[in-house]
Each structure stands twice: as structure tokens, then as C-alpha cells.
Write an enzyme that holds these catalytic residues in place. Structure first.
Site, PDB file in Angstrom:
ATOM      1  N   ASN A 151       0.369  -1.142   0.190  1.00 13.68           N
ATOM      2  CA  ASN A 151      -0.120  -0.273  -0.057  1.00 13.68           C
ATOM      3  C   ASN A 151       0.871   1.477   0.676  1.00 13.68           C
ATOM      4  OD1 ASN A 151       1.088  -0.413   2.661  1.00 13.68           O
ATOM      5  ND2 ASN A 151      -1.334   0.314   3.503  1.00 13.68           N
ATOM      6  N   GLU A 247       4.724  -4.670  11.930  1.00 12.12           N
ATOM      7  CA  GLU A 247       3.859  -3.768  11.786  1.00 12.12           C
ATOM      8  C   GLU A 247       2.887  -4.307  10.991  1.00 12.12           C
ATOM      9  OE1 GLU A 247       2.560   0.400   9.132  1.00 12.12           O
ATOM     10  OE2 GLU A 247       4.776  -0.033   9.902  1.00 12.12           O
ATOM     11  N   CYS A 281      -3.554  -0.184   7.677  1.00  8.92           N
ATOM     12  CA  CYS A 281      -3.207  -0.353   9.021  1.00  8.92           C
ATOM     13  C   CYS A 281      -3.838   0.478   9.634  1.00  8.92           C
ATOM     14  CB  CYS A 281      -2.019  -1.317   9.164  1.00  8.92           C
ATOM     15  SG  CYS A 281      -1.160   0.272   8.977  1.00  8.92           S
TER      16      CYS A 281
END
Length: 471
Positions: A151, A247, A281
Site C-alpha cells: 500500500n 507492523e 493499517c
């Protein structure tokens, strides 16, 4: 059609086997990258190991001067990079350009912060130990593995790469499949910038075929990964290095506590929920509020959502196709399941292949999958609660703990609640987001481990080396 080779030891590696990268906008082939085998993966790590000591022995200012040439090339090639980002991950042109610019700024800020990573100088006087002087400096950990997501194919790559390299580490970089064109272009520019051979190596290929290979290599000293929870857990299970920063996902809630400024709250929530079609996220993935506030807020959200531009990234649409059909199918399934269980779709619920229109779903209950699972797409559930105590229970029941946002005019109460919410960061009167990049960025529970942010990233790629003088 883009075609890139892998980069190992500053050599461009051609392979007979190629990995096709599919453009989300139209689902046609955007380009190909090399599909490496086990032997070539091992060569990349060997090259990184061979180059590491010489790279670390260069002065900090020398390393910065070389890396600065790389960031300058990114700036010069921002339009070419933006076009590649558009082609392989479906971002709008403006978002793609902004990502390149943010990455250059991140690199430059990292270089400046590295200059402030001064050694500690300590004496034993406080503990009654005379004639002892210790210096403790930050030294490189060695060879790192950086794995980036689709992303933010430059920004979330450079947030791993720049801190590691500037502090004297060498890297093997594995971009996500969608993101491999951009990652390979970064390798090409690194060679052009004059990075020494072996300092930065780009390996590409099918994750299911090389994923375990790249995380289990014996040369690895540390790993920095951004991606799914499942793969993050897999890395923890099998990686040779236990020095790992992860992450992972999020189910970031927006708690609306009062109706003092619902227009402003709604605007913040919509940008937070639907930017890049919710494929972040830190996207707002659920709104939690009381019935009385929801009755006022939902119509405002619906009106603003209906005005969002939906279409192609070529037209700078706000909502663009999600990364692939598999992702679209999952998002669609969550929406349809919530409807079967009694939720009410206020707007959206429309799909054209992997283009899903922004969808607002009201009356989502904690018995529904949409209340807990991360869609990674343009859908926003409204969860109605009876009181603030219940809101904390709903938020903290999640297996995720990345960020949260609270909207209210009562700052004192917001701070009181923020202390009870089990996430890495709580934003008051602002959407959940990564950054500014100088801020620590972290998650708890299934949202990850370790801390990022410029200063924290520099700490994560170094260790203390002490020298104690007895006199």
C-alpha cells in the site's frame, strides 16, 4: 509494460521465470519482475554480509553523502516513480507523487537525526566506583531483511531502508508482490546513486515460494516487516533472527463522545476511513457511539460519502479499485454477512469487479464479523453502544491494538478514556494515522511489536557497544 530485474551486489539479475504484476485498475498486466530461486536469494545475503564491515567503517557523513544522492534521484524521478505506483497499486496520481515526496523528506530527516545519535559517556561515581569511564556508542547490528507492503511501496520501504543503511547496516529488501516494480526501481536508482556493491540488494519473487527462504537465512541479524498478521506470526515462528520489528493489522476505532461538532468529526472520519480505499493499517475501521449521537452522525456521514469520487486512479478518484479480486471478495463477504445478520447498509453496497463503492453499514453488532475483522477496504461499520464504559469494552476486546481516535469537546474526559484504551496511540479530535514520521509509531497485541518513527527506527537497527576505561 514495465520490466525490472532483481539487484544483487549491484548487478541486475535476469531470470527466465518472471512474476507478473497486475494493475488493480483494469486487472491487466502492469509489468514483470524477476522470480528468484533459492541460490540467488542466498547470493543476496552473502553479498550483504561481505559488504557490511566496509560500509560500517565509512564515516557517518560519507554514508549520508552517498544516500543523499539516492534521495536526490528519487526527487528527480518522482514522476516516473508515481507512474509506476499508479500502475501496480492503483493510487491516484496526486497520492503517488505525495508518497514519493514524503519518502524523500523521511530520508533527509533520518540523515539529520542520525547525526544526533551520539555515544553515551558515563562514570561510575554515582555507584561509588572511582576511576571508571565508559563510552557506549550505537553500532550497526549487521545484515537486515526489510519486507514492505503493497500500500505504500516507497514510503514504508524507505522507513526501513534509510535508518538501517545510514547507521552502517546492509540490507536485503523484499517488496510485496504488488510493489515489486517500485521496489525494483528503487534498486536501480540505488546503483545509479553509487551505493557500494552489496549494501542494498532487491530480491523479488512469489512470496509463497521464497517467503520462508528469505526469513530463515543464517546471515540475518534483524528483520523489519510490514504486512498481514498471519505472515507476521509465521516470521516469528520460523525466522533465524529473533530481533524483529513487525507492523501488522489494525481495527482502529473512532469513538464519538458528543455531538458538539459532528460536521467536523464526520469529515475527519471519512478521510480516515476511505483514503486509498481504506487500504491502510491506520484506517478508521469502525465508529463507536451512542444511539442518540449515531442518529445524528450517520446521515451526515452518508451525505459526505455519497459525494466521494469513485473510479480510476487516472482520474484522481478518491475511491479506486482495491488491490486484487481476492481482497475485493473478502471485503464484499464481510458486507454481505453483516446484512444477513441484521445490519443496515446506509449507502454503498455496490461492486464492479474489484472496485467497491464506499459503504456505510449501521447497526453492526459485536456478533458480526465486520465488528472484528479487518476489511482493508472502503467499508465503515457503525457500532452503537449504551455508554462510554461499554465503548472501552468493545474497543479493548479486539485482538488488534494499533490506534484509536476520540472526538469530543471534553478533553479531560478524552484523556481519561485514552488511558484505558489498549492501543499504541490514541488521537484526540483527529483521525488515526501514521505520522508525523518523527512520532513513535507502534501497535500492541496482533498489531505488531517494536517501535518505528525516525529516532526509534535508528535505535532498532543499532545496538550499544561499550568501552570501559579503568584509570
Amino acid at each position: 509494460m514495465y520490466k525490472f530485474d532483481a539487484v544483487i551486489n549491484n548487478e541486475f539479475i535476469k531470470t527466465e521465470s518472471q512474476l507478473e504484476i497486475i494493475n488493480p485498475d483494469g486487472l491487466l498486466v502492469a509489468g514483470t519482475v524477476a522470480a528468484l530461486n533459492a541460490e540467488q536469494i542466498n547470493q543476496a545475503f552473502q553479498a550483504a554480509r561481505a559488504a557490511q564491515k566496509a560500509w560500517e567503517s565509512e564515516s557517518l557523513l560519507k554514508r549520508i553523502s552517498i544516500l543523499k544522492k539516492w534521495s536526490n534521484l528519487l526527487l528527480e524521478q518522482k514522476e516516473a516513480l508515481a507512474q509506476i505506483i499508479m500502475a501496480e497499486v492503483g493510487k491516484s496520481h496526486s497520492d503517488a507523487v505525495n508518497e514519493v515526496m514524503r519518502s524523500v523528506e523521511y530520508m533527509d530527516a533520518t540523515f539529520e537525526e542520525a547525526k544526533r545519535m551520539q555515544p553515551l559517556s558515563l562514570t561510575g561515581q554515582d555507584f561509588g566506583v572511582a576511576n571508571k569511564l565508559g563510552t557506549f556508542e550505537h553500532v550497526a547490528k549487521g545484515v537486515g531483511l526489510a519486507i514492505s507492503p503493497f500500500n505504500f511501496p516507497i514510503n514504508l520501504a524507505m522507513s526501513k531502508i534509510a535508518p538501517a543503511l545510514v547507521m552502517g547496516n546492509t540490507l536485503v529488501f523484499k517488496p510485496a508482490t504488488a510493489g515489486s516494480l517500485t521496489g525494483s526501481m528503487l534498486g536501480k536508482l540505488a546503483v545509479e546513486a553509487g551505493l557500494p556493491a552489496g549494501v542494498f540488494n532487491v530480491v523479488t519473487g512469489r512470496g509463497r515460494e521464497i517467503g520462508d527462504l528469505i526469513t530463515q537465512n543464517k546471515e540475518i541479524n534483524f528483520i523489519n516487516f510490514t504486512g498481514s498478521v498471519d505472515i507476521g506470526h509465521r516470521i516469528l515462528d520460523i525466522a533465524t533472527s529473533k530481533d524483529i520489528v513487525l507492523e501488522l493489522g489494525g481495527k482502529d476505532p473512532a469513538l464519538v463522545m458528543d455531538d458538539s461538532d459532528l460536521e467536523k468529526y464526520a469529515s475527519e472520519i471519512i478521510v480516515g476511513a476511505f483514503s486509498y480505499s481504506g487500504q491502510r493499517c491506520t484506517a478508521v475501521k469502525r465508529v463507536i457511539t451512542t444511539n442518540a449521537i449515531a442518529d445524528k452522525l450517520v446521515p451526515i456521514l452518508a451525505d459526505k460519502i455519497k459525494k466521494l469520487k469513485v473510479g480510476s486512479p487516472k482520474d484522481n478518484a478518491f475511491i479506486t479499485p482495491v488491490i486484487d479480486m481476492k481482497s475485493a471478495d473478502f471485503i464484499w463477504e464481510l458486507i454481505q454477512d453483516s446484512k444477513k445478520d441484521g445490519a443496515k447498509v446506509i449507502t454503498g453496497d455496490k461492486r464492479e469487479a474489484n472496485l467497491i463503492y464506499p459503504t456505510l453499514v449501521d447497526f453492526v453488532t459485536t456478533k458480526m464479523r465486520l465488528a472484528w475483522e479487518e476489511p482493508f477496504g472502503p467499508v465503515l461499520p457503525i457500532i452503537r453502544i449504551d455508554d462510554l464504559q461499554q465503548s472501552i469494552e468493545v474497543i479493548n476486546k479486539s485482538n488488534f491494538g494499533l490506534q484509536a481516535s476520540i472526538y469530543t469537546k471534553d478533553i479531560a474526559q478524552a484523556i481519561h478514556l485514552a488511558k484505558k484504551i489498549e492501543v499504541g496511540t490514541v488521537n484526540i479530535n483527529g483521525k488515526s494515522q501514521r505520522g508525523p514520521d518523527s512520532f513513535p509509531f507502534l501497535g500492541v497485541k496482533d498489531s505488531g511489536q517494536g517501535v518505528q518513527g525516525i529516532h526509534e527506527a535508528l535505535l532498532s537497527v543499532t545496538r550499544y557497544k561499550g568501552i570501559v576505561i579503568n584509570y
